[in-house]
Design a protein around this motif. Structure first.
Motif, PDB file in Angstrom:
ATOM      1  N   MET A   1      -9.770 -28.625  -8.894  1.00 33.13           N
ATOM      2  CA  MET A   1      -9.314 -27.266  -9.170  1.00 33.13           C
ATOM      3  C   MET A   1      -7.988 -27.011  -8.463  1.00 33.13           C
ATOM      4  N   THR A   2      -7.044 -26.425  -9.170  1.00 31.90           N
ATOM      5  CA  THR A   2      -5.711 -26.166  -8.629  1.00 31.90           C
ATOM      6  C   THR A   2      -5.643 -24.748  -8.076  1.00 31.90           C
ATOM      7  N   PRO A   3      -5.396 -24.592  -6.766  1.00 30.07           N
ATOM      8  CA  PRO A   3      -5.270 -23.242  -6.197  1.00 30.07           C
ATOM      9  C   PRO A   3      -3.848 -22.703  -6.374  1.00 30.07           C
ATOM     10  N   ILE A   4      -3.734 -21.569  -7.022  1.00 31.91           N
ATOM     11  CA  ILE A   4      -2.448 -20.927  -7.275  1.00 31.91           C
ATOM     12  C   ILE A   4      -2.495 -19.517  -6.714  1.00 31.91           C
ATOM     13  N   VAL A   5      -1.518 -19.180  -5.897  1.00 31.21           N
ATOM     14  CA  VAL A   5      -1.469 -17.866  -5.265  1.00 31.21           C
ATOM     15  C   VAL A   5      -0.405 -17.015  -5.941  1.00 31.21           C
ATOM     16  N   ILE A   6      -0.776 -15.768  -6.251  1.00 31.38           N
ATOM     17  CA  ILE A   6       0.182 -14.786  -6.731  1.00 31.38           C
ATOM     18  C   ILE A   6      -0.001 -13.518  -5.906  1.00 31.38           C
ATOM     19  N   ALA A   7       0.989 -12.646  -5.919  1.00 37.18           N
ATOM     20  CA  ALA A   7       0.900 -11.381  -5.184  1.00 37.18           C
ATOM     21  C   ALA A   7       1.511 -10.282  -6.039  1.00 37.18           C
ATOM     22  N   PHE A   8       0.802  -9.168  -6.146  1.00 40.87           N
ATOM     23  CA  PHE A   8       1.359  -8.061  -6.921  1.00 40.87           C
ATOM     24  C   PHE A   8       0.649  -6.761  -6.563  1.00 40.87           C
ATOM     25  N   THR A   9       1.269  -5.659  -6.971  1.00 38.43           N
ATOM     26  CA  THR A   9       0.692  -4.332  -6.846  1.00 38.43           C
ATOM     27  C   THR A   9       0.185  -3.904  -8.222  1.00 38.43           C
ATOM     28  N   PRO A  10      -0.726  -2.915  -8.302  1.00 40.36           N
ATOM     29  CA  PRO A  10      -1.296  -2.538  -9.603  1.00 40.36           C
ATOM     30  C   PRO A  10      -0.260  -2.192 -10.668  1.00 40.36           C
ATOM     31  N   ASN A  11       0.892  -1.631 -10.269  1.00 40.03           N
ATOM     32  CA  ASN A  11       1.903  -1.278 -11.276  1.00 40.03           C
ATOM     33  C   ASN A  11       2.619  -2.518 -11.831  1.00 40.03           C
ATOM     34  N   TYR A  12       2.347  -3.682 -11.253  1.00 40.59           N
ATOM     35  CA  TYR A  12       2.928  -4.942 -11.725  1.00 40.59           C
ATOM     36  C   TYR A  12       1.879  -5.762 -12.478  1.00 40.59           C
ATOM     37  N   PHE A  13       0.783  -5.115 -12.850  1.00 39.17           N
ATOM     38  CA  PHE A  13      -0.347  -5.834 -13.434  1.00 39.17           C
ATOM     39  C   PHE A  13       0.022  -6.581 -14.717  1.00 39.17           C
ATOM     40  N   VAL A  14       0.757  -5.928 -15.609  1.00 37.02           N
ATOM     41  CA  VAL A  14       1.074  -6.573 -16.897  1.00 37.02           C
ATOM     42  C   VAL A  14       2.024  -7.762 -16.714  1.00 37.02           C
ATOM     43  N   PRO A  15       3.128  -7.641 -15.954  1.00 41.31           N
ATOM     44  CA  PRO A  15       3.929  -8.847 -15.693  1.00 41.31           C
ATOM     45  C   PRO A  15       3.121  -9.956 -15.019  1.00 41.31           C
ATOM     46  N   ALA A  16       2.219  -9.583 -14.091  1.00 41.83           N
ATOM     47  CA  ALA A  16       1.394 -10.599 -13.429  1.00 41.83           C
ATOM     48  C   ALA A  16       0.484 -11.296 -14.439  1.00 41.83           C
ATOM     49  N   GLY A  71       1.949  -5.324   9.793  1.00 42.25           N
ATOM     50  CA  GLY A  71       2.262  -4.604  11.030  1.00 42.25           C
ATOM     51  C   GLY A  71       3.698  -4.131  11.102  1.00 42.25           C
ATOM     52  N   ASP A  72       4.400  -4.571  12.173  1.00 40.63           N
ATOM     53  CA  ASP A  72       5.735  -4.018  12.460  1.00 40.63           C
ATOM     54  C   ASP A  72       6.881  -4.896  11.970  1.00 40.63           C
ATOM     55  N   VAL A  73       6.630  -5.761  10.997  1.00 41.94           N
ATOM     56  CA  VAL A  73       7.710  -6.602  10.495  1.00 41.94           C
ATOM     57  C   VAL A  73       8.628  -5.775   9.604  1.00 41.94           C
ATOM     58  N   TYR A  74       9.844  -6.292   9.377  1.00 42.52           N
ATOM     59  CA  TYR A  74      10.830  -5.593   8.564  1.00 42.52           C
ATOM     60  C   TYR A  74      10.537  -5.802   7.090  1.00 42.52           C
ATOM     61  N   ILE A  75      10.459  -4.710   6.327  1.00 45.31           N
ATOM     62  CA  ILE A  75      10.286  -4.777   4.875  1.00 45.31           C
ATOM     63  C   ILE A  75      11.492  -4.111   4.241  1.00 45.31           C
ATOM     64  N   ASP A  76      12.313  -4.895   3.550  1.00 48.09           N
ATOM     65  CA  ASP A  76      13.496  -4.348   2.888  1.00 48.09           C
ATOM     66  C   ASP A  76      13.061  -3.385   1.788  1.00 48.09           C
ATOM     67  N   GLU A  77      13.755  -2.267   1.651  1.00 49.48           N
ATOM     68  CA  GLU A  77      13.387  -1.238   0.678  1.00 49.48           C
ATOM     69  C   GLU A  77      13.456  -1.733  -0.759  1.00 49.48           C
ATOM     70  N   ARG A  78      14.171  -2.832  -1.006  1.00 49.70           N
ATOM     71  CA  ARG A  78      14.281  -3.368  -2.366  1.00 49.70           C
ATOM     72  C   ARG A  78      13.042  -4.148  -2.785  1.00 49.70           C
ATOM     73  N   TYR A  79      12.184  -4.488  -1.807  1.00 49.19           N
ATOM     74  CA  TYR A  79      11.030  -5.324  -2.098  1.00 49.19           C
ATOM     75  C   TYR A  79       9.756  -4.644  -1.619  1.00 49.19           C
ATOM     76  N   THR A  80       8.640  -5.073  -2.188  1.00 51.01           N
ATOM     77  CA  THR A  80       7.360  -4.570  -1.732  1.00 51.01           C
ATOM     78  C   THR A  80       6.872  -5.411  -0.555  1.00 51.01           C
ATOM     79  N   GLU A  81       5.924  -4.861   0.181  1.00 56.04           N
ATOM     80  CA  GLU A  81       5.304  -5.605   1.281  1.00 56.04           C
ATOM     81  C   GLU A  81       4.662  -6.889   0.774  1.00 56.04           C
ATOM     82  N   ALA A  82       4.168  -6.843  -0.468  1.00 59.27           N
ATOM     83  CA  ALA A  82       3.481  -8.005  -1.037  1.00 59.27           C
ATOM     84  C   ALA A  82       4.374  -9.240  -1.083  1.00 59.27           C
ATOM     85  N   ALA A  83       5.699  -9.042  -1.153  1.00 57.22           N
ATOM     86  CA  ALA A  83       6.615 -10.177  -1.235  1.00 57.22           C
ATOM     87  C   ALA A  83       6.538 -11.073  -0.009  1.00 57.22           C
TER      88      ALA A  83
END
Length: 307
Positions: A1-16, A71-83
């Motif tokens: 079985m091939t493990p594949i990881v993706i990350a998205f928010t609910p508003n990105y459901f269709v592209p995902a 936590g306290d890491v930097y999240i650029d406003e252009r990207y989501t935390e999920a990135a």
């Protein structure tokens, strides 16, 4: 079985879901896939059920809600935390020694199971596609302490979780992520921390926008070959860096919509499709429509980039 990881928010459901469909279209029927979904908020059960139906019996899904985990890491406003969740994978998945990570703005056109089974990472932390840097990028990569021709795009990765765990790399990466001057935070961190232990993959595994544009071919050929250029254009995994095809007309626009069109109606119903772009796709997929639109683009580029 091939493990594949993706990350998205609910508003990105269709592209995902479109990305997942493209993966399955190029995975042999006898291969099972384990898709691990990293979330910044809980995904509604109805969406989980629709994804499960899309994959059927050959796909197992695992959902991990990581809200607030960084936590306290930097999240650029252009990207989501999920990135940035991919940086946590060695800790999140202690039972996995190796995984494939794929961004949800990618259309896969290659057999990922074969890649997973055949690549031996050795003591390398990652395998990915090195960028073909443009002149303005060269200095930026050097300022990060990276070799400009050994800087990867992090949208498609084969990750050696066992080695990353053994060397306690998650702590190092999260510490690096706290600074606020990185243009592409998670990608810059991976390149800085893992440099010297990144294996290059053929460029068709992560074909970013510039790999498809003729004005950038000279830069591409400083890094890769004519054969690589042809492979990118015939079967490259299309990474829609920059503008997204569901928002604007962009490179390989029609390919994304071809996969979208194959989605079940109940998945398509999870968003309000851009009707103007969908209508443009309907025109573009005809022989005459494509000829007119592509011809107009070629004229535009010749005028814009002529010397």
């Amino acid at each position: 079985m091939t493990p594949i990881v993706i990350a998205f928010t609910p508003n990105y459901f269709v592209p995902a879901a479109t990305t997942v469909l493209s993966i399955l279209c190029h995975t042999p029927e006898n291969e099972k896939v384990h898709i691990i979904v990293l979330l910044s908020e809980e995904l509604p059960d109805r969406m989980k059920e629709k994804l499960q139906a899309l994959g059927g019996a050959r796909v197992d899904y695992t959902y991990i809600n990581l809200k607030g985990r960084l936590g306290d890491v930097y999240i650029d406003e252009r990207y989501t935390e999920a990135a940035s969740y991919r940086l946590l994978l060695p800790q999140l998945l202690p039972d996995f020694d190796k995984v494939v990570y794929i961004d949800c703005d990618i259309i896969v056109r290659n057999n990922i199971a074969r890649l997973y089974k055949t690549i031996d990472l050795g003591q390398n932390y990652l395998a990915g596609v090195f960028e073909a840097p443009l002149d303005f990028q060269v200095e930026r990569f050097r300022a990060l302490g990276c070799n400009p021709y050994r800087y990867i795009n992090s949208g498609f990765l084969l990750m050696n979780l066992a080695q990353l765990r053994e060397d306690n790399m998650v702590e190092r990466m999260l510490e690096e992520l706290k600074v606020d001057y990185l243009e592409f935070p998670d990608q810059d961190v991976l390149n800085r921390v893992c440099k010297g232990r990144i294996m290059g993959l053929p460029p068709y595994y992560n074909s970013i926008r510039t790999f498809f544009l003729p004005q950038y071919k000279p830069a591409f050929l400083k890094q890769y070959s004519e054969k690589d250029w042809d492979e990118v254009h015939t079967h490259g995994n299309i990474h829609y860096t920059g503008g997204k095809p569901w928002n604007i007309f962009t490179v390989e626009f029609g390919v994304w919509w071809q996969y979208y069109d194959q989605l079940p109606d109940d998945i398509k119903g999870e968003w309000d499709v851009n009707s103007k772009l969908y209508a443009l796709y309907k025109v573009y997929r005809t022989r005459l429509g494509r000829k007119i639109i592509d011809g107009g683009q070629r004229v535009y580029r010749k005028l814009k980039y002529r010397k």
